[in-house]
Design a protein around this motif. Structure first.
Motif, PDB file in Angstrom:
ATOM      1  N   LEU A  52       0.805  -1.216   0.000  1.00  0.00           N
ATOM      2  CA  LEU A  52       0.000   0.000   0.000  1.00  0.00           C
ATOM      3  C   LEU A  52       0.839   1.267   0.000  1.00  0.00           C
ATOM      4  N   TYR A  53       1.800   1.343   0.892  1.00  0.00           N
ATOM      5  CA  TYR A  53       2.574   2.590   0.995  1.00  0.00           C
ATOM      6  C   TYR A  53       3.279   2.944  -0.312  1.00  0.00           C
ATOM      7  N   PRO A  54       4.007   2.001  -0.922  1.00  0.00           N
ATOM      8  CA  PRO A  54       4.608   2.342  -2.216  1.00  0.00           C
ATOM      9  C   PRO A  54       3.560   2.634  -3.290  1.00  0.00           C
ATOM     10  N   LEU A  55       2.407   1.963  -3.197  1.00  0.00           N
ATOM     11  CA  LEU A  55       1.352   2.194  -4.180  1.00  0.00           C
ATOM     12  C   LEU A  55       0.894   3.643  -4.128  1.00  0.00           C
ATOM     13  N   LEU A  56       0.678   4.165  -2.922  1.00  0.00           N
ATOM     14  CA  LEU A  56       0.246   5.558  -2.776  1.00  0.00           C
ATOM     15  C   LEU A  56       1.250   6.495  -3.412  1.00  0.00           C
ATOM     16  N   THR A  61       2.956   9.957  -8.090  1.00  0.00           N
ATOM     17  CA  THR A  61       3.850  10.250  -9.211  1.00  0.00           C
ATOM     18  C   THR A  61       3.090  10.258 -10.521  1.00  0.00           C
ATOM     19  N   GLN A  62       2.072   9.397 -10.622  1.00  0.00           N
ATOM     20  CA  GLN A  62       1.312   9.321 -11.863  1.00  0.00           C
ATOM     21  C   GLN A  62       0.247  10.412 -11.958  1.00  0.00           C
ATOM     22  N   GLY A  63       0.149  11.217 -10.929  1.00  0.00           N
ATOM     23  CA  GLY A  63      -0.760  12.360 -10.997  1.00  0.00           C
ATOM     24  C   GLY A  63      -2.171  12.080 -10.510  1.00  0.00           C
ATOM     25  N   LEU A  64      -2.403  10.889  -9.954  1.00  0.00           N
ATOM     26  CA  LEU A  64      -3.760  10.569  -9.518  1.00  0.00           C
ATOM     27  C   LEU A  64      -4.053  11.101  -8.120  1.00  0.00           C
ATOM     28  N   ALA A  81      -4.805  12.484  -1.119  1.00  0.00           N
ATOM     29  CA  ALA A  81      -6.191  12.632  -1.569  1.00  0.00           C
ATOM     30  C   ALA A  81      -6.218  12.567  -3.085  1.00  0.00           C
ATOM     31  N   LEU A  82      -7.411  12.267  -3.638  1.00  0.00           N
ATOM     32  CA  LEU A  82      -7.551  12.218  -5.090  1.00  0.00           C
ATOM     33  C   LEU A  82      -7.336  13.602  -5.678  1.00  0.00           C
ATOM     34  N   SER A  83      -6.626  13.666  -6.789  1.00  0.00           N
ATOM     35  CA  SER A  83      -6.494  14.927  -7.517  1.00  0.00           C
ATOM     36  C   SER A  83      -7.671  15.029  -8.480  1.00  0.00           C
ATOM     37  N   GLU A  84      -7.720  16.151  -9.221  1.00  0.00           N
ATOM     38  CA  GLU A  84      -8.810  16.325 -10.188  1.00  0.00           C
ATOM     39  C   GLU A  84      -8.821  15.191 -11.205  1.00  0.00           C
ATOM     40  N   SER A  85      -7.680  15.018 -11.847  1.00  0.00           N
ATOM     41  CA  SER A  85      -7.619  13.953 -12.858  1.00  0.00           C
ATOM     42  C   SER A  85      -7.783  12.590 -12.204  1.00  0.00           C
ATOM     43  N   LEU A  89     -10.289   9.677 -13.429  1.00  0.00           N
ATOM     44  CA  LEU A  89      -9.768   8.342 -13.704  1.00  0.00           C
ATOM     45  C   LEU A  89     -10.450   7.300 -12.837  1.00  0.00           C
ATOM     46  N   TYR A  90     -10.678   7.640 -11.591  1.00  0.00           N
ATOM     47  CA  TYR A  90     -11.322   6.702 -10.672  1.00  0.00           C
ATOM     48  C   TYR A  90     -12.719   6.356 -11.175  1.00  0.00           C
ATOM     49  N   ALA A  91     -13.460   7.369 -11.648  1.00  0.00           N
ATOM     50  CA  ALA A  91     -14.796   7.113 -12.170  1.00  0.00           C
ATOM     51  C   ALA A  91     -14.731   6.154 -13.357  1.00  0.00           C
ATOM     52  N   GLU A  92     -13.765   6.398 -14.242  1.00  0.00           N
ATOM     53  CA  GLU A  92     -13.606   5.511 -15.404  1.00  0.00           C
ATOM     54  C   GLU A  92     -13.308   4.082 -14.975  1.00  0.00           C
ATOM     55  N   LEU A  93     -12.360   3.974 -14.025  1.00  0.00           N
ATOM     56  CA  LEU A  93     -11.958   2.644 -13.574  1.00  0.00           C
ATOM     57  C   LEU A  93     -13.132   1.894 -12.949  1.00  0.00           C
ATOM     58  N   LYS A  94     -13.929   2.623 -12.191  1.00  0.00           N
ATOM     59  CA  LYS A  94     -15.082   1.994 -11.540  1.00  0.00           C
ATOM     60  C   LYS A  94     -16.037   1.431 -12.590  1.00  0.00           C
TER      61      LYS A  94
END
Lengths: 113, 330
Positions: A52-56, A61-64, A81-85, A89-94
């Protein structure tokens, strides 16, 4: 008797993609690493700290995600926290996740015909 | 033992690029602190750190890219290039190391020296070859040479001629390089009048061959060398034993053996001092060796060379027909 090690490996593969989605789903409000870990654990999502920690960090880094150090408390804590993009992206993934779920269900039904 | 957490964090961050270390250190410190109770006992710390898993695994997760020297995608290709190159280079370096020392004036040739020089040369050559091939691949990959471009069917390789006994490329290449090397060395030595095969026995130094004879040998040696290279080329081109390869091999064997036998018949090949030396030394011993003094050495050696040529030709013929039979049975 299914080979347990093999099964575990395949399950890990299966869950790997879902973990990103799981993490994102908890980050609409700022959270810090350990609280996120506890939260996922409560919801019975199996994820290890060293994933989890490295994932965050990677998602940031990827801008999410965006991060912020809170130095007001006795101990400094890094909040993510989630950024705008990230939100988009989260909505798309869902959506994609739900599609996949439907596709797989269809496959399972056809197989039993 | 109070510094377990610090040491854990250090073990993770030292495996990461410098730019990342500070930030990861701060994060991990905060996260671990959160996972521990207010005044943690040593056992609490141990439990938490153990649950985090090995530092190297954690560091691997933090790293953005997988770190390979040579990526899995081209690894097979790398090995397939490495093997023949290292073998060829090692063998050649071994032979060169060996002969360079022999050519020094007065160096005695014994088994220990041969083995040690050859092995040394082989090892040196092999190490350099491995290093250079690896370096080449590492640079090529990182400069993007192997990024997957769109693949088209034109890039499919041609089918190998699957019938017939293969001629090992490595052996052929090594043979060709050695031929060039030795032909060059021998001709150079003759033209420079350098001592050929000195026997330094205690006080005497004897040159077994006459200079005039050696000089006359040069065109024959050169021609044989060129033919050998041509045969090598044919073997490489066809890569398998077949009628044309077999015929060429046979013809070459006939030619070189004829040349060798012819040269051995020259009455002035062996120097007078050598003949005299042989007479002195060997007449007292076995009968066979006494023939050296009356020119019989030429006959002995000729028979030996003819046998070699016959064996090599026969092996070629055997391989050719073995392949043909397998093809008919397929």
């Amino acid at each position: 008797m299914p080979d347990n090690e093999l099964l575990q490996g395949l399950i890990t593969e299966l869950r790997r993609g879902a973990l990103t989605l799981a993490a994102l789903s908890c980050l609409s409000k700022p959270r810090y690493g350990y609280s996120l870990l506890q939260s996922l654990d409560e919801k019975r999502i199996r994820i290890e700290a060293n994933t989890l920690y490295p994932l965050l960090r990677r998602l940031e880094t990827q801008g999410l995600l965006i991060s912020d150090w809170d130095t007001t408390e006795s101990r400094p804590r890094k909040y993510y926290a989630l950024s705008e993009s990230g939100r988009e992206l989260y909505a798309e993934l869902k959506k994609e996740w739900r599609n996949m779920g439907r596709e797989m269900e269809r496959l399972f039904e056809e197989e039993t015909e | 033992m109070n510094d377990l957490v610090e040491r854990y964090i250090y073990d993770v961050t030292r495996r990461l690029p410098e730019a990342e270390r500070d930030e990861v250190r701060r994060e991990l410190k905060a996260n671990i602190a959160d996972m521990l109770p207010e005044n943690p006992r040593e056992q609490d710390i141990i439990n938490v750190l153990t649950s985090l898993g090995t530092p190297s695994k954690m560091a691997e997760q933090y790293r953005q890219k997988q770190s390979y020297l040579i990526s899995p995608a081209i690894f097979d290709y790398y090995i397939s290039v490495l093997k023949p190159v290292v073998i060829v280079v090692a063998l050649i370096c071994g032979v060169v190391a060996l002969t360079s020392d022999i050519l020094q004036f007065g160096q005695t040739v014994d088994a220990a020296m041969v083995i040690s020089n050859f092995t040394q040369g082989m090892i040196d050559g092999a190490i350099q070859a491995v290093f250079l091939v690896t370096l080449g691949f590492v640079i090529a990959e990182r400069s993007g040479a192997y990024k997957s471009k769109a693949w088209t069917v034109d890039r499919l390789p041609k089918l190998p001629n699957s019938s017939g006994v293969a001629i090992p490329r490595v052996g052929t290449i090594v043979g060709m390089v050695l031929t060039m090397f030795f032909t060059g060395i021998i001709i150079t030595m003759i033209t420079r009048n350098e001592p050929m095969m000195i026997f330094a026995l205690g006080r005497e130094i004897i040159y077994p061959f006459t200079n005039e004879a050696l000089i006359r040998c040069i065109p024959y040696i050169f021609a044989t060398g060129c033919m050998s290279l041509a045969v090598g080329g044919v073997k490489l081109y066809y890569a398998r034993w077949s009628m044309p390869v077999c015929a060429v091999n046979l013809a070459y064997n006939v030619v070189w053996v004829s040349i060798a036998v012819y040269i051995l018949q020259w009455p002035d090949l062996l120097s007078p001092e050598f003949l005299e030396f042989a007479q002195r030394t060997f007449t007292a011993d076995a009968d066979i060796l006494s023939h050296i003094s009356d020119g019989g050495a030429g006959l002995f050696l000729s028979i030996f060379l003819i046998v070699i040529a016959v064996i090599d030709s026969a092996a070629g013929i055997w391989n050719t027909f073995k392949g043909a039979r397998a093809k008919n049975n397929a």
